[in-house]
Design a protein around this motif. Structure first.
Motif, PDB file in Angstrom:
ATOM      1  N   PRO A   9       0.817  -1.230   0.000  1.00  0.00           N
ATOM      2  CA  PRO A   9       0.000   0.000   0.000  1.00  0.00           C
ATOM      3  C   PRO A   9       0.844   1.270   0.000  1.00  0.00           C
ATOM      4  N   TYR A  69      -0.770   7.055   3.184  1.00  0.00           N
ATOM      5  CA  TYR A  69      -1.269   5.797   2.618  1.00  0.00           C
ATOM      6  C   TYR A  69      -2.073   5.087   3.705  1.00  0.00           C
ATOM      7  N   ASP A  70      -2.639   3.952   3.372  1.00  0.00           N
ATOM      8  CA  ASP A  70      -3.480   3.210   4.308  1.00  0.00           C
ATOM      9  C   ASP A  70      -2.595   2.425   5.280  1.00  0.00           C
ATOM     10  N   GLU A 111      -3.219   1.522   8.274  1.00  0.00           N
ATOM     11  CA  GLU A 111      -3.968   0.494   8.997  1.00  0.00           C
ATOM     12  C   GLU A 111      -4.071  -0.798   8.186  1.00  0.00           C
ATOM     13  N   LYS A 112      -4.232  -0.677   6.878  1.00  0.00           N
ATOM     14  CA  LYS A 112      -4.262  -1.873   6.033  1.00  0.00           C
ATOM     15  C   LYS A 112      -2.949  -2.637   6.126  1.00  0.00           C
TER      16      LYS A 112
END
Length: 258
Positions: A14, A232-233, A235-236
């Protein structure tokens, strides 16, 4: 001319995708990657294949070297036994999931790259790219390195501008020296990290270097260095670690950037 440099993705897809999207919008003239594509997260193959698909010139990082050689040692300087054990789990996991084709790619990556520009007639500007340092792939060049030591390193490497990663902490130092009584400057630029920052800012980091016909070692400001931070994400990426056999501490490191 604008050149983009990035490093230390560490299997964080990501983060890499966000950085590449930002670069696509900014459209630099050239893009280079300074290594450590794998380790610490789950997308080792996807990161390698993204770099390969885009044909981005890439160096080997110490982690790439370890996985390329199918070694159990990533060449990292862990401070505690707990850190070392987590590191052992990380490289063992990466060695298990990496494909044979991607391992071969990592093994054959170059250890340094050079660019020479003649921006003014008879005056060359020499750019060197390494992962850790010109001497060792896993040498840490921190920002507090004594100026004389850094100057000697740049001089021995014959670099007016040296770009590197490995510490995951971005900085730019202008190192003065004299030639025939004239003050000149060499530049040491740490790119920080795309996928595993350690400077308290969880956003991905890369560098844009701008050169023009006036760029010269006699003028420290004639080369523009921009540290670009990209959200960016996180948490992902953190949840992917937690859902894998990797230590959960790696997820905390992503969230807090340490």
């Amino acid at each position: 001319m604008r050149i983009a440099f990035f490093s230390d993705i560490h299997a964080n897809l990501p983060a890499l995708e966000a950085v590449l999207q930002d670069m696509d919008q900014k459209q630099p003239d050239f893009v280079y990657c300074l290594g450590d594509l794998v380790g610490y997260n789950v997308w080792a193959n996807e990161v390698v294949e993204t770099i390969r698909r885009r044909h981005i010139p890439t160096l080997a990082g110490n982690y790439d070297e370890g996985v390329g050689l199918h070694s159990g040692d990533c060449g990292c300087a862990y401070k505690t036994e707990d850190d070392r054990e987590r590191g052992n789990q990380s490289i063992a996991y990466t060695n298990r999931i990496i494909t044979d084709e991607n391992r071969r790619y990592l093994r054959l990556l170059p250890r340094h790259m050079r660019l020479d520009f003649e921006v003014q007639e008879g005056e060359k500007l020499r750019i060197l790219m390494v992962h850790g340092s010109p001497r060792k792939i896993n040498e840490y060049l921190f920002e507090d390195r004594p100026e004389k030591s850094l100057q000697r390193l740049l001089e021995e490497a014959q670099a007016d501008v040296m770009l590197f990663g490995h510490t995951h902490k971005p900085y730019h130092r202008q190192v003065p020296y004299a030639v025939a009584g004239q003050l000149r400057y060499r530049h040491a630029i740490n790119l920080g990290s795309v996928g595993k920052p350690k400077d308290g800012d969880p956003r991905a980091c890369y560098v844009l270097l701008t050169l023009d016909e006036k760029s010269h070692t006699a003028d420290a400001a004639s080369m523009q260095v921009e540290f670009v931070r990209v959200a960016y994400d996180v948490e992902k990426a953190a949840q992917a670690v937690e859902a894998s056999p990797l230590p959960d501490e790696f997820a905390d490191m992503l969230r807090k950037a340490y």
